[in-house]
Write a protein that holds these residues in place. Structure first.
Motif, PDB file in Angstrom:
ATOM      1  N   HIS A  11      84.905  56.882  37.698  1.00 15.58           N
ATOM      2  CA  HIS A  11      83.951  56.945  36.828  1.00 15.58           C
ATOM      3  C   HIS A  11      83.334  56.554  36.309  1.00 15.58           C
ATOM      4  O   HIS A  11      83.073  55.733  35.622  1.00 15.58           O
ATOM      5  N   GLY A  12      81.437  56.784  36.315  1.00 12.69           N
ATOM      6  CA  GLY A  12      79.969  56.266  36.388  1.00 12.69           C
ATOM      7  C   GLY A  12      80.055  54.342  37.483  1.00 12.69           C
ATOM      8  O   GLY A  12      80.204  55.379  38.358  1.00 12.69           O
ATOM      9  N   PHE A  13      79.387  53.568  35.989  1.00 16.08           N
ATOM     10  CA  PHE A  13      78.890  52.473  37.960  1.00 16.08           C
ATOM     11  C   PHE A  13      80.149  51.842  37.670  1.00 16.08           C
ATOM     12  O   PHE A  13      80.974  51.237  36.568  1.00 16.08           O
ATOM     13  N   ALA A  14      80.649  51.337  38.345  1.00 14.27           N
ATOM     14  CA  ALA A  14      81.397  50.532  38.869  1.00 14.27           C
ATOM     15  C   ALA A  14      80.729  48.994  39.896  1.00 14.27           C
ATOM     16  O   ALA A  14      79.961  49.072  40.453  1.00 14.27           O
ATOM     17  N   ALA A  15      80.724  48.067  39.698  1.00 10.41           N
ATOM     18  CA  ALA A  15      80.296  46.951  40.071  1.00 10.41           C
ATOM     19  C   ALA A  15      80.943  46.405  41.481  1.00 10.41           C
ATOM     20  O   ALA A  15      81.648  46.302  41.529  1.00 10.41           O
ATOM     21  N   HIS A  16      80.352  46.076  42.453  1.00 11.29           N
ATOM     22  CA  HIS A  16      80.450  45.835  43.920  1.00 11.29           C
ATOM     23  C   HIS A  16      79.785  44.276  44.089  1.00 11.29           C
ATOM     24  O   HIS A  16      79.268  44.217  43.677  1.00 11.29           O
TER      25      HIS A  16
END
Length: 65
Positions: A11-16
């Motif tokens: 849910h929302g932003f996730a760093a890759h």
């Protein structure tokens, strides 16, 4: 280059991994006034100004160290 899809529990932003490197590079190149807008008449001239902006960035880094 590959497209990264969200996981089902995200849910929302996730760093890759690697994403910040690409975004940072685009930000550095975007500082160049000529590359801030898409005014170039041909792809060849746009590529030439991209190389010029990259060279200026490299020279600036070399003179600092």
């Amino acid at each position: 280059m590959e497209s990264v899809k969200k996981t089902e529990d995200q849910h929302g932003f996730a760093a890759h991994p690697g994403r910040c490197v690409v975004e940072r590079t685009f930000a550095w190149l975007g500082r160049n006034r000529r590359l801030a807008r898409d005014f170039e008449a041909s792809i060849a001239s746009a590529v030439a100004f991209l190389y010029a902006a990259s060279a200026m960035l490299l020279v600036r880094r070399l003179t600092r160290s």
